[in-house]
Design an enzyme around this catalytic site. Structure first.
Site, PDB file in Angstrom:
ATOM      1  N   GLU A   1       0.723  -1.206  -0.106  1.00  0.00           N
ATOM      2  CA  GLU A   1      -0.003  -0.045  -0.113  1.00  0.00           C
ATOM      3  C   GLU A   1       0.864   1.414   0.087  1.00  0.00           C
ATOM      4  O   GLU A   1       0.138   2.453  -0.050  1.00  0.00           O
ATOM      5  CB  GLU A   1      -0.838  -0.044   1.408  1.00  0.00           C
ATOM      6  CG  GLU A   1      -2.040  -1.171   0.923  1.00  0.00           C
ATOM      7  CD  GLU A   1      -2.783  -1.149   2.115  1.00  0.00           C
ATOM      8  OE1 GLU A   1      -2.431  -0.730   3.162  1.00  0.00           O
ATOM      9  OE2 GLU A   1      -4.102  -1.673   2.113  1.00  0.00           O
TER      10      GLU A   1
ATOM     11  N   GLU B   1       7.485 -21.838   8.167  1.00  0.00           N
ATOM     12  CA  GLU B   1       8.082 -20.812   9.008  1.00  0.00           C
ATOM     13  C   GLU B   1       9.206 -21.349   9.705  1.00  0.00           C
ATOM     14  O   GLU B   1       9.832 -20.807  10.668  1.00  0.00           O
ATOM     15  CB  GLU B   1       6.891 -20.309   9.683  1.00  0.00           C
ATOM     16  CG  GLU B   1       6.218 -21.363  10.709  1.00  0.00           C
ATOM     17  CD  GLU B   1       5.277 -20.989  11.729  1.00  0.00           C
ATOM     18  OE1 GLU B   1       5.439 -21.045  12.847  1.00  0.00           O
ATOM     19  OE2 GLU B   1       4.211 -20.190  11.205  1.00  0.00           O
TER      20      GLU B   1
END
Length: 271
Positions: A79, A110
């Protein structure tokens, strides 16, 4: 292997609650999150200042995380260009498991201590870059390994975690610890922890961009004019700053394709 002890929810028998009870109780928990963020502002201030310092030298901001935390980093990074008109490689979000993990969980991604640094190496990171690990538990191996290697290579490291005294906070030079307490659904860190991380990332990137001159007054003068709504907003900004009518402001904005450039060109002609 790093293990985390999850605190039990403050609520029992969720499956027996009415819809109103569920919503009211979750809202009650959510109200505590901004207060937890407030307590972390001094830590966040230090991280913002060093990030601005490094980015003024040509550095970039990297977020690394897994699962919800990784997705929030990618969201914030993605953004920045449309909001502040910055290049797409100024703020970069990396997630364990790669782009596939944005939409679908990648098993055990992960848990790889080495992969985060491999992911960063593709961007030729250097001493001016800032690496911020995001992990609610503060124990994600992908993030720990990435920060540890970044430290060894002389990069600035920070983190956003939601547990106190976590392994990730110990690795980070500039830790931000937002202690939100037990989740409404035990262990579901997409709830309060995710909200806290989103708030912190909003504050971090927005403050950094303002400090880097990407906002004028309170306006997004460098935003990308990528749809009709944003073009209309841009025209209004030009009108407010120049005193031009809508037709003239629209023509000026169309000529320069950028609110800041349109305003500055007009002001330079008037001076």
């Amino acid at each position: 292997m790093v293990r985390v002890t999850e605190k039990e929810s403050n609520y029992q028998d969720l499956d027996k609650m009415s819809v109103n009870e569920l919503l009211t109780s979750m809202n009650k928990e959510d109200k505590t999150v901004p207060l937890a963020v407030e307590q972390a502002i001094p830590q966040l201030e230090a991280l913002v200042k060093i990030t601005v310092e490094k980015m003024k030298k040509g550095g970039r901001l990297f977020y690394i995380g897994a699962g919800t935390s990784g997705r929030l980093g990618i969201l914030d990074a993605s953004e920045c260009p449309p909001t502040f008109g910055v290049p797409f490689d100024w703020v970069i979000g990396l997630i364990a498991g790669g782009d596939t993990a944005i939409r679908k969980a990648v098993e055990f991604a992960e848990d790889d201590m080495e992969q985060a640094w491999k992911d960063m190496e593709e961007y030729d990171v250097d001493e001016n870059d800032v690496i911020i690990g995001i992990a609610a538990s503060g124990t994600t191996p992908y993030v720990i390994g990435g920060l540890r290697r970044a430290n060894a290579e002389g990069l600035v490291t920070g983190c956003v975690v939601c547990n106190s005294s976590s392994p990730i906070a110990e690795e980070a030079q500039y830790p931000v610890e937002v202690i939100v307490g037990p989740e409404f659904v035990t262990g579901s860190t997409r709830l309060k922890s995710g909200t806290a991380q989103k708030l912190v990332l909003n504050m971090l990137s927005t403050s950094v961009m303002i400090q880097l001159g990407r906002v004028k007054g309170n306006k997004m003068v460098d935003m990308q004019l990528s749809n009709i709504k944003l073009v209309a907003r841009g025209v209004r900004m030009v009108m407010e700053e120049t005193g031009l009518d809508q037709e003239a402001a629209s023509a000026l904005l169309e000529r320069y394709g950028n609110v800041r450039k349109a305003i500055e060109s007009y002001q330079s002609l008037k001076s």
